[in-house]
Design a protein around this motif. Structure first.
Motif, PDB file in Angstrom:
ATOM      1  N   PRO A  38      86.636 -33.934 111.169  1.00 23.15           N
ATOM      2  CA  PRO A  38      85.881 -32.928 111.920  1.00 23.15           C
ATOM      3  C   PRO A  38      84.942 -32.068 111.071  1.00 23.15           C
ATOM      4  O   PRO A  38      84.139 -31.312 111.608  1.00 23.15           O
ATOM      5  CB  PRO A  38      86.966 -32.066 112.554  1.00 23.15           C
ATOM      6  CG  PRO A  38      88.124 -32.193 111.628  1.00 23.15           C
ATOM      7  CD  PRO A  38      88.049 -33.593 111.075  1.00 23.15           C
ATOM      8  N   LEU A  39      85.030 -32.188 109.746  1.00 19.69           N
ATOM      9  CA  LEU A  39      84.129 -31.468 108.848  1.00 19.69           C
ATOM     10  C   LEU A  39      83.381 -32.481 107.992  1.00 19.69           C
ATOM     11  O   LEU A  39      83.920 -33.506 107.610  1.00 19.69           O
ATOM     12  CB  LEU A  39      84.907 -30.521 107.937  1.00 19.69           C
ATOM     13  CG  LEU A  39      85.717 -29.430 108.619  1.00 19.69           C
ATOM     14  CD1 LEU A  39      86.530 -28.664 107.582  1.00 19.69           C
ATOM     15  CD2 LEU A  39      84.818 -28.487 109.386  1.00 19.69           C
ATOM     16  N   ASN A  40      82.114 -32.174 107.693  1.00 22.36           N
ATOM     17  CA  ASN A  40      81.320 -33.054 106.854  1.00 22.36           C
ATOM     18  C   ASN A  40      80.549 -32.199 105.854  1.00 22.36           C
ATOM     19  O   ASN A  40      80.223 -31.047 106.124  1.00 22.36           O
ATOM     20  CB  ASN A  40      80.370 -33.900 107.703  1.00 22.36           C
ATOM     21  CG  ASN A  40      79.949 -35.174 107.016  1.00 22.36           C
ATOM     22  OD1 ASN A  40      80.241 -35.392 105.858  1.00 22.36           O
ATOM     23  ND2 ASN A  40      79.256 -36.021 107.758  1.00 22.36           N
ATOM     24  N   TYR A  41      80.247 -32.765 104.725  1.00 22.73           N
ATOM     25  CA  TYR A  41      79.587 -32.049 103.637  1.00 22.73           C
ATOM     26  C   TYR A  41      78.080 -31.979 103.870  1.00 22.73           C
ATOM     27  O   TYR A  41      77.403 -33.007 103.960  1.00 22.73           O
ATOM     28  CB  TYR A  41      79.899 -32.754 102.315  1.00 22.73           C
ATOM     29  CG  TYR A  41      79.428 -32.013 101.102  1.00 22.73           C
ATOM     30  CD1 TYR A  41      80.068 -30.859 100.680  1.00 22.73           C
ATOM     31  CD2 TYR A  41      78.333 -32.451 100.385  1.00 22.73           C
ATOM     32  CE1 TYR A  41      79.649 -30.173  99.571  1.00 22.73           C
ATOM     33  CE2 TYR A  41      77.895 -31.768  99.264  1.00 22.73           C
ATOM     34  CZ  TYR A  41      78.554 -30.628  98.859  1.00 22.73           C
ATOM     35  OH  TYR A  41      78.119 -29.944  97.757  1.00 22.73           O
ATOM     36  N   CYS A  42      77.557 -30.766 104.009  1.00 19.13           N
ATOM     37  CA  CYS A  42      76.113 -30.470 104.133  1.00 19.13           C
ATOM     38  C   CYS A  42      75.441 -31.016 105.385  1.00 19.13           C
ATOM     39  O   CYS A  42      74.216 -31.069 105.443  1.00 19.13           O
ATOM     40  CB  CYS A  42      75.360 -30.961 102.903  1.00 19.13           C
ATOM     41  SG  CYS A  42      75.766 -30.045 101.409  1.00 19.13           S
ATOM     42  N   THR A  43      76.180 -31.475 106.371  1.00 19.21           N
ATOM     43  CA  THR A  43      75.571 -31.962 107.607  1.00 19.21           C
ATOM     44  C   THR A  43      76.555 -31.821 108.765  1.00 19.21           C
ATOM     45  O   THR A  43      77.759 -31.793 108.558  1.00 19.21           O
ATOM     46  CB  THR A  43      75.124 -33.432 107.469  1.00 19.21           C
ATOM     47  OG1 THR A  43      74.478 -33.837 108.673  1.00 19.21           O
ATOM     48  CG2 THR A  43      76.287 -34.356 107.178  1.00 19.21           C
ATOM     49  N   GLU A  44      76.014 -31.732 109.971  1.00 21.61           N
ATOM     50  CA  GLU A  44      76.860 -31.665 111.161  1.00 21.61           C
ATOM     51  C   GLU A  44      76.990 -33.033 111.826  1.00 21.61           C
ATOM     52  O   GLU A  44      77.598 -33.176 112.867  1.00 21.61           O
ATOM     53  CB  GLU A  44      76.318 -30.649 112.161  1.00 21.61           C
ATOM     54  CG  GLU A  44      74.958 -30.976 112.706  1.00 21.61           C
ATOM     55  CD  GLU A  44      74.462 -29.955 113.715  1.00 21.61           C
ATOM     56  OE1 GLU A  44      73.489 -30.282 114.401  1.00 21.61           O
ATOM     57  OE2 GLU A  44      75.027 -28.867 113.822  1.00 21.61           O
ATOM     58  N   LYS A  45      76.416 -34.082 111.209  1.00 21.36           N
ATOM     59  CA  LYS A  45      76.519 -35.443 111.733  1.00 21.36           C
ATOM     60  C   LYS A  45      77.899 -36.023 111.415  1.00 21.36           C
ATOM     61  O   LYS A  45      78.439 -35.778 110.348  1.00 21.36           O
ATOM     62  CB  LYS A  45      75.459 -36.345 111.104  1.00 21.36           C
ATOM     63  CG  LYS A  45      74.052 -35.972 111.478  1.00 21.36           C
ATOM     64  CD  LYS A  45      73.068 -36.873 110.767  1.00 21.36           C
ATOM     65  CE  LYS A  45      71.655 -36.443 111.068  1.00 21.36           C
ATOM     66  NZ  LYS A  45      70.670 -37.255 110.324  1.00 21.36           N
ATOM     67  N   PRO A  46      78.445 -36.845 112.334  1.00 26.46           N
ATOM     68  CA  PRO A  46      79.706 -37.531 112.050  1.00 26.46           C
ATOM     69  C   PRO A  46      79.553 -38.465 110.845  1.00 26.46           C
ATOM     70  O   PRO A  46      78.454 -38.962 110.563  1.00 26.46           O
ATOM     71  CB  PRO A  46      79.978 -38.328 113.330  1.00 26.46           C
ATOM     72  CG  PRO A  46      79.246 -37.577 114.403  1.00 26.46           C
ATOM     73  CD  PRO A  46      78.019 -37.057 113.732  1.00 26.46           C
ATOM     74  N   VAL A  47      80.649 -38.763 110.150  1.00 24.27           N
ATOM     75  CA  VAL A  47      80.587 -39.518 108.897  1.00 24.27           C
ATOM     76  C   VAL A  47      80.063 -40.941 109.065  1.00 24.27           C
ATOM     77  O   VAL A  47      79.422 -41.465 108.151  1.00 24.27           O
ATOM     78  CB  VAL A  47      81.955 -39.543 108.174  1.00 24.27           C
ATOM     79  CG1 VAL A  47      82.329 -38.179 107.684  1.00 24.27           C
ATOM     80  CG2 VAL A  47      83.046 -40.120 109.042  1.00 24.27           C
ATOM     81  N   LYS A  48      80.307 -41.600 110.175  1.00 20.37           N
ATOM     82  CA  LYS A  48      79.843 -42.980 110.392  1.00 20.37           C
ATOM     83  C   LYS A  48      78.697 -43.062 111.394  1.00 20.37           C
ATOM     84  O   LYS A  48      78.373 -44.137 111.901  1.00 20.37           O
ATOM     85  CB  LYS A  48      81.006 -43.864 110.880  1.00 20.37           C
ATOM     86  CG  LYS A  48      82.089 -44.054 109.860  1.00 20.37           C
ATOM     87  CD  LYS A  48      81.588 -44.909 108.726  1.00 20.37           C
ATOM     88  CE  LYS A  48      82.703 -45.228 107.760  1.00 20.37           C
ATOM     89  NZ  LYS A  48      82.282 -46.147 106.720  1.00 20.37           N
TER      90      LYS A  48
END
Length: 53
Positions: A38-48
């Motif tokens: 639910p958290l990503n580094y430097c972006t609000e986009k999902p990881v995949k």
């Protein structure tokens, strides 16, 4: 406690509908991996997340 200000909450509402994997069941990869992070580094986009063509 150290807070990393570069971590952002993933915006599923904005990105899942326009992802090329939108028809994939939530319990299968790559959707499962996105929902599991639910958290990503430097972006609000999902990881995949990948944009539909």
């Amino acid at each position: 406690m150290v807070v990393d200000s570069d971590l952002r909450e993933v915006n599923y509402e904005k990105y899942c509908g326009i992802c090329k994997h939108a028809d994939c069941p939530e319990y299968e990869d790559p959707c499962f991996e996105c929902l599991d992070n639910p958290l990503n580094y430097c972006t609000e986009k999902p990881v995949k997340w990948e944009e539909k063509e």
